[in-house]
Design a protein around this motif. Structure first.
Motif, PDB file in Angstrom:
ATOM      1  N   SER A 160     -32.830  -5.913  10.224  1.00  0.00           N
ATOM      2  CA  SER A 160     -32.711  -7.341  10.538  1.00  0.00           C
ATOM      3  C   SER A 160     -32.439  -8.165   9.281  1.00  0.00           C
ATOM      4  N   MET A 161     -32.941  -7.677   8.155  1.00  0.00           N
ATOM      5  CA  MET A 161     -32.659  -8.337   6.871  1.00  0.00           C
ATOM      6  C   MET A 161     -31.154  -8.285   6.589  1.00  0.00           C
ATOM      7  N   GLN A 162     -30.538  -7.125   6.827  1.00  0.00           N
ATOM      8  CA  GLN A 162     -29.084  -6.985   6.624  1.00  0.00           C
ATOM      9  C   GLN A 162     -28.317  -7.891   7.588  1.00  0.00           C
ATOM     10  N   LEU A 163     -28.812  -7.982   8.823  1.00  0.00           N
ATOM     11  CA  LEU A 163     -28.160  -8.863   9.809  1.00  0.00           C
ATOM     12  C   LEU A 163     -28.192 -10.316   9.357  1.00  0.00           C
ATOM     13  N   MET A 164     -29.273 -10.701   8.696  1.00  0.00           N
ATOM     14  CA  MET A 164     -29.354 -12.075   8.190  1.00  0.00           C
ATOM     15  C   MET A 164     -28.351 -12.284   7.050  1.00  0.00           C
ATOM     16  N   LEU A 165     -28.119 -11.234   6.260  1.00  0.00           N
ATOM     17  CA  LEU A 165     -27.108 -11.328   5.195  1.00  0.00           C
ATOM     18  C   LEU A 165     -25.698 -11.384   5.776  1.00  0.00           C
ATOM     19  N   ALA A 166     -25.567 -10.978   7.059  1.00  0.00           N
ATOM     20  CA  ALA A 166     -24.250 -11.031   7.719  1.00  0.00           C
ATOM     21  C   ALA A 166     -24.028 -12.374   8.412  1.00  0.00           C
ATOM     22  N   SER A 167     -24.978 -13.333   8.227  1.00  0.00           N
ATOM     23  CA  SER A 167     -24.848 -14.657   8.856  1.00  0.00           C
ATOM     24  C   SER A 167     -24.172 -15.632   7.889  1.00  0.00           C
ATOM     25  N   LYS A 168     -23.431 -16.553   8.433  1.00  0.00           N
ATOM     26  CA  LYS A 168     -22.759 -17.578   7.622  1.00  0.00           C
ATOM     27  C   LYS A 168     -23.795 -18.404   6.856  1.00  0.00           C
ATOM     28  N   ASP A 169     -23.476 -18.708   5.610  1.00  0.00           N
ATOM     29  CA  ASP A 169     -24.290 -19.587   4.770  1.00  0.00           C
ATOM     30  C   ASP A 169     -25.728 -19.076   4.616  1.00  0.00           C
ATOM     31  N   TYR A 170     -25.863 -17.729   4.498  1.00  0.00           N
ATOM     32  CA  TYR A 170     -27.209 -17.143   4.370  1.00  0.00           C
ATOM     33  C   TYR A 170     -27.898 -17.594   3.076  1.00  0.00           C
ATOM     34  N   ALA A 171     -27.115 -17.883   2.034  1.00  0.00           N
ATOM     35  CA  ALA A 171     -27.712 -18.252   0.739  1.00  0.00           C
ATOM     36  C   ALA A 171     -28.590 -19.498   0.854  1.00  0.00           C
ATOM     37  N   SER A 172     -28.197 -20.461   1.692  1.00  0.00           N
ATOM     38  CA  SER A 172     -28.987 -21.699   1.820  1.00  0.00           C
ATOM     39  C   SER A 172     -30.338 -21.422   2.479  1.00  0.00           C
ATOM     40  N   ARG A 231     -32.721   3.778   4.539  1.00  0.00           N
ATOM     41  CA  ARG A 231     -33.256   2.443   4.827  1.00  0.00           C
ATOM     42  C   ARG A 231     -33.797   1.837   3.531  1.00  0.00           C
ATOM     43  N   GLY A 232     -34.355   2.693   2.681  1.00  0.00           N
ATOM     44  CA  GLY A 232     -34.834   2.236   1.371  1.00  0.00           C
ATOM     45  C   GLY A 232     -33.674   1.740   0.518  1.00  0.00           C
ATOM     46  N   VAL A 233     -32.526   2.431   0.615  1.00  0.00           N
ATOM     47  CA  VAL A 233     -31.323   2.012  -0.124  1.00  0.00           C
ATOM     48  C   VAL A 233     -30.864   0.640   0.384  1.00  0.00           C
ATOM     49  N   GLN A 234     -30.926   0.436   1.700  1.00  0.00           N
ATOM     50  CA  GLN A 234     -30.592  -0.875   2.287  1.00  0.00           C
ATOM     51  C   GLN A 234     -31.446  -1.979   1.664  1.00  0.00           C
ATOM     52  N   VAL A 235     -32.739  -1.683   1.495  1.00  0.00           N
ATOM     53  CA  VAL A 235     -33.654  -2.664   0.906  1.00  0.00           C
ATOM     54  C   VAL A 235     -33.272  -2.938  -0.547  1.00  0.00           C
ATOM     55  N   ARG A 248     -18.344  -5.958  15.977  1.00  0.00           N
ATOM     56  CA  ARG A 248     -18.623  -4.508  15.952  1.00  0.00           C
ATOM     57  C   ARG A 248     -19.531  -4.149  14.781  1.00  0.00           C
ATOM     58  N   HIS A 249     -19.254  -4.770  13.628  1.00  0.00           N
ATOM     59  CA  HIS A 249     -20.043  -4.448  12.436  1.00  0.00           C
ATOM     60  C   HIS A 249     -21.503  -4.864  12.609  1.00  0.00           C
ATOM     61  N   ARG A 250     -21.724  -6.081  13.109  1.00  0.00           N
ATOM     62  CA  ARG A 250     -23.098  -6.564  13.290  1.00  0.00           C
ATOM     63  C   ARG A 250     -23.879  -5.653  14.242  1.00  0.00           C
ATOM     64  N   MET A 251     -23.170  -5.126  15.252  1.00  0.00           N
ATOM     65  CA  MET A 251     -23.843  -4.261  16.227  1.00  0.00           C
ATOM     66  C   MET A 251     -24.213  -2.907  15.649  1.00  0.00           C
ATOM     67  N   GLN A 252     -23.529  -2.520  14.573  1.00  0.00           N
ATOM     68  CA  GLN A 252     -23.739  -1.163  14.056  1.00  0.00           C
ATOM     69  C   GLN A 252     -24.479  -1.142  12.720  1.00  0.00           C
ATOM     70  N   ILE A 253     -25.023  -2.303  12.296  1.00  0.00           N
ATOM     71  CA  ILE A 253     -25.754  -2.331  11.021  1.00  0.00           C
ATOM     72  C   ILE A 253     -27.002  -1.460  11.139  1.00  0.00           C
ATOM     73  N   GLY A 254     -27.209  -0.622  10.145  1.00  0.00           N
ATOM     74  CA  GLY A 254     -28.398   0.248  10.146  1.00  0.00           C
ATOM     75  C   GLY A 254     -28.039   1.618   9.600  1.00  0.00           C
ATOM     76  N   THR A 255     -29.066   2.392   9.270  1.00  0.00           N
ATOM     77  CA  THR A 255     -28.825   3.727   8.710  1.00  0.00           C
ATOM     78  C   THR A 255     -29.525   4.816   9.501  1.00  0.00           C
ATOM     79  N   ILE A 256     -30.182   4.433  10.629  1.00  0.00           N
ATOM     80  CA  ILE A 256     -30.856   5.452  11.442  1.00  0.00           C
ATOM     81  C   ILE A 256     -29.839   5.961  12.459  1.00  0.00           C
ATOM     82  N   VAL A 257     -29.401   7.202  12.259  1.00  0.00           N
ATOM     83  CA  VAL A 257     -28.413   7.772  13.181  1.00  0.00           C
ATOM     84  C   VAL A 257     -29.055   8.975  13.836  1.00  0.00           C
TER      85      VAL A 257
END
Length: 821
Positions: free
Chosen positions: A136-148, A169-173, A482-491
């Motif tokens: 979910s942290m990565q999904l927030m980075l995929a949102s517009k204007d996340y820096a603000s 998942r640790g690498v994602q962090v 498509r990208h937002r739906m597939q964010i994650g490393t648990i396969v």
């Protein structure tokens, strides 16, 4: 406001709840308020949540002395947890203190379970304290204007860091932190870790090995003398103890006695199949447990799991049969007793489970160990020593996971876009990518913009566009979705929802298991007998089956755990101790087995490596005992079979378990020739591994996961998930394209590297061979199978026979074996 005044506020609140702050908690508060980063090492159930929520809240009070009258909105802190199930507990802890001190701070959760209405609300107004997961942290980075959103964040806390370290998942962090450090330079980074061996390295991975964050960091250890009582269930008559286990169900009476004596009990099984079997066995033999016994594993519906968690908290349930789904976090205050069925294969996992009992600061933990077969009692003895000496495993961090990096770059391009030079410098600060070259970086940029050298003719791989000012940006709405739906490393393998034909969700099950069933077949899942009606759109529609119907148990892939290297070493040391007078209670109980083993063979000492050979009606058996865990033995068995076949043409069938491996053939191996040719040499190990195992096939399977993470294949939209076999064939096709036309492709090479480093544990295999080289090789020609060999032989039979036939076969083998004694 001075630190003493702030601490006084916290202490007063603690006292109002009848608590007293531990020294490690006040140490953490001090370091945090001094602006330091750090890693807190504290055992489960010791109060580590308040060690970091308290200073976050105190820091807000310090900056806003008028806090009771005036609330200052904006994100103040993020708490990342690897398990969604923990988020409610963490939220309650934060709210308890924030509300108790009348701060007006709001607490929110952002995970895959968060409703779209709640997410929309968070978009317009972020909570002050946010609890989320790595995905979910990565999904927030995929949102517009996340820096603000993130620029006001003063702290980020990564909980259960030992669970994330050594995973993608640790690498994602790591990548998320590299970005947040730039957006909010004053943000403090803290990790919380329970049981882990390499704490200093864990802190380096968290903060970045060469970063300024590490220069201003501290490692805090909680010195809490939490007593862990490990009790081995040893039967009165050792002869009745099986030499190999079938799920340990012969111990059902012992477990029932423990349940009856305790207020609440957790029974930990290593696999979901074993969990299902134990639940059924207890209910069948002790029907009085109905209504007081429940089951908890990752494939059961979330609502059911949450009900079970709450019910045991409220003491409505007497016992729960569970898997690692309850290893972590969930705050079960009343759990009195924990039972571990079979070897947990690792010290950290065992300590984590033991910590579920007496899950309160200052309380003792009690864990019963139930060995499923005789040799597993050696594991029990080793675990008891590990608990006493606090020997805990290291977690090995990932390096150069280019699939995760490619996904991350597309995430940044989906939101506001990125400039490569700036992001390169950030990524290089992480532990995972510290060795990345400019060429590697260029490959990743080419990959997301052109689909790499061999795929550039296909538009679907050209996800990111380069704008005039050099910014990398995703402009296609379809690509972004498509990208937002597939964010994650648990396969994992494709999972299918199990639903009643009349409506009602039960849980999820792997596609490969359902593919073996026909309509009308009955299987046991989530404690129920279910009849398969039909499969439709990745949904398994079922109806309740007759209680008397013959049914098979649901099973899952990847069920078997392997011994950790520390656990292997401890077991070897315990076995060597069987030759001394300083034996543990468990080893003394095994005296009859050891005497039988010595009658036919030996119990090796620390300077010996044992090989046994004997003949049965199945053929010629050669058994080796490295005691290194099943994954190492799987690779070593293949290498040995390959090396022997180079000396003389011979075909083997292989079997292995955690203690050793077997080569079975229809002709006798010339053992003297094996010893004379030094076949245990570590020289040429890598080449021999590649020749002996189908390394390409293993890498091809590994590549499927890499392809999914890197976005080379699409797993499908909700309700229209792509079947595993289609994913496999798509990724195989790309694998073959890379192999034939672009062998230098970093993702292709990564598949081989991960196969050798993580699946075959090549480094550990090398150390095992070096150890064997230093030992005296003892070759024993036996008349019949030995107690040590029994579990390995029967493990091989288990692959071929049904459980009923296997039980009969083992009974006959045991009877014929015992005749000689």
């Amino acid at each position: 406001m001075t630190r003493d005044q702030l601490f006084n506020i916290a202490h007063t609140w603690f006292e109002s709840r009848g608590w007293k702050a531990f020294p490690f908690q006040t140490q953490t508060w001090t370091a945090f308020l001094q602006g330091k980063n750090g890693l807190l090492n504290a055992p489960t159930g010791s109060g580590k949540t308040y060690a970091l929520w308290a200073p976050v809240i105190l820091d807000y009070i310090k900056k806003n002395p008028d806090y009771k009258k005036k609330h200052k909105p904006g994100l103040k802190a993020i708490w990342i947890t690897p398990l969604r199930a923990l988020s409610i507990e963490i939220k309650q802890a934060a709210e308890r203190m924030a509300d108790g001190l009348e701060t007006g701070l709001t607490v929110g959760i952002r995970t895959g379970d968060t409703s779209s209405a709640e997410r929309a609300k968070q978009k317009s107004k972020m909570p002050d304290l946010l609890i989320t997961t790595p995905e979910s942290m990565q999904l927030m980075l995929a949102s517009k204007d996340y820096a603000s959103v993130f620029k006001t964040c003063g702290a980020i806390i990564i909980d259960e860091w030992h669970e994330l370290l050594g995973t993608k998942r640790g690498v994602q962090v790591e990548l998320a932190l590299s970005r947040l450090k730039t957006i909010a330079p004053n943000m403090r980074i803290w990790g919380i870790s329970a049981t882990i061996g390499n704490l200093q390295q864990a802190m380096e991975v968290l903060l970045g090995p060469h970063s300024s964050a590490l220069d201003n960091a501290t490692l805090i250890r909680a010195h809490i003398n939490k007593k862990i009582n490990v009790i081995s269930a040893i039967p009165e008559k050792m002869d009745a103890y099986p030499w190999r286990g079938h799920m340990g169900l012969h111990l059902v009476n012992e477990v029932a006695e423990i349940i009856k004596k305790s207020r609440t009990t957790l029974i930990f099984c290593n696999t979901r199949s074993q969990c299902e079997l134990w639940f059924q066995a207890l209910l069948e033999k002790f029907p009085e447990f109905a209504g007081e016994l429940a089951m908890h594993h990752g494939s059961i519906a979330r609502e059911t799991r949450q009900w079970v968690e709450q019910a045991i908290r409220d003491e409505q349930l007497k016992a729960v049969v569970c898997t690692s789904s309850l290893d972590l976090g969930v705050d079960f205050a009343p759990v009195e007793t924990v039972v571990q069925v079979g070897g947990p294969k690792g010290v950290a996992r065992f300590l984590q489970r033991a910590g579920r009992s007496g899950h309160r600061p200052g309380q003792d933990s009690t864990i019963y160990f139930l060995a499923t077969h005789a040799i597993e009692l050696v594991e029990a003895s080793a675990l008891r020593r590990a608990v006493a000496d606090t020997v805990v495993e290291d977690r090995v961090p990932y390096l150069n996971s280019f699939d995760v990096l490619v996904q991350y770059l597309v995430t940044l391009a989906v939101s506001d876009g990125f400039y490569p030079d700036k992001i390169f410098n950030e990524v290089k600060q992480t532990f995972c990518y510290q060795g990345m070259t400019q060429d590697n970086w260029q490959f990743c940029l080419n990959f997301i913009t052109r689909g790499s050298q061999s795929l550039q003719a296909y538009d679907e791989y050209k996800k990111v566009e380069i704008e005039e000012d050099g910014k990398f940006k995703v402009n296609s709405k379809t690509v972004a979705l498509r990208h937002r739906m597939q964010i994650g490393t648990i396969v994992g393998d494709s999972v299918m929802s199990v639903k009643f034909f009349s409506g009602g969700y039960i849980g999820s099950i792997e596609e490969w298991f359902i593919s073996k069933l026909n309509p009308g077949d009955v299987f046991i899942f989530a404690g129920r007998k279910l009849e398969l009606v039909r499969v439709r759109n990745m949904e398994v529609l079922v109806r309740a089956a007759s209680p008397s119907a013959k049914a098979m148990h649901a099973s899952w892939m990847g069920g078997r755990l392997t011994l950790s290297s520390q656990m292997s070493e401890l077991i070897r040391e315990e076995l060597y101790a069987a030759n001394t007078t300083t034996m543990s209670r468990e080893l003394k109980a095994l005296a009859p087995m050891f005497s039988r083993q010595r009658k036919e063979s030996i119990v090796p000492t620390d300077g010996q490596f044992l090989i046994e050979t004997f003949k049965t009606r199945e053929g010629f058996h050669t058994i080796f005992y490295p005691f290194e865990g099943r994954y190492v033995h799987e690779a070593l068995a293949s290498v040995m079979a390959y090396r022997i076949s180079l000396l003389s043409p011979i075909t083997f069938s292989l079997a292995y378990n955690d203690y050793g491996f077997e080569l079975l053939s229809d002709q006798e191996i010339d053992m003297q020739m094996v010893l004379d040719n030094n076949l245990f040499t570590p020289t040429h190990l890598h080449a021999d591994l590649q020749q002996s195992l189908n390394a390409t096939e293993m890498a091809r399977r590994k590549f499927r996961d890499i392809a999914v993470i890197a976005g080379l294949v699409f797993t499908g939209y909700p309700g229209k998930v792509v079947k595993t076999k289609h994913l496999q064939s798509s990724s195989q096709l790309i694998f073959e394209v890379f192999r034939d036309y672009e062998p230098q492709n970093l993702l292709f090479q990564q598949a081989y590297r991960e196969t050798f480093e993580h699946q075959l544990e090549e480094g550990r295999l090398l150390l095992a061979l070096e150890r064997i080289q230093r030992q005296e090789i003892v070759w024993k020609q036996c008349e019949k199978p030995t107690p040590f060999s029994f579990p390995i032989i029967t493990d091989r039979l288990r692959e071929k026979l049904s459980s009923e036939t296997l039980a009969e076969r083992i009974k006959k083998m045991t009877a014929s074996y015992m005749k000689g004694f």
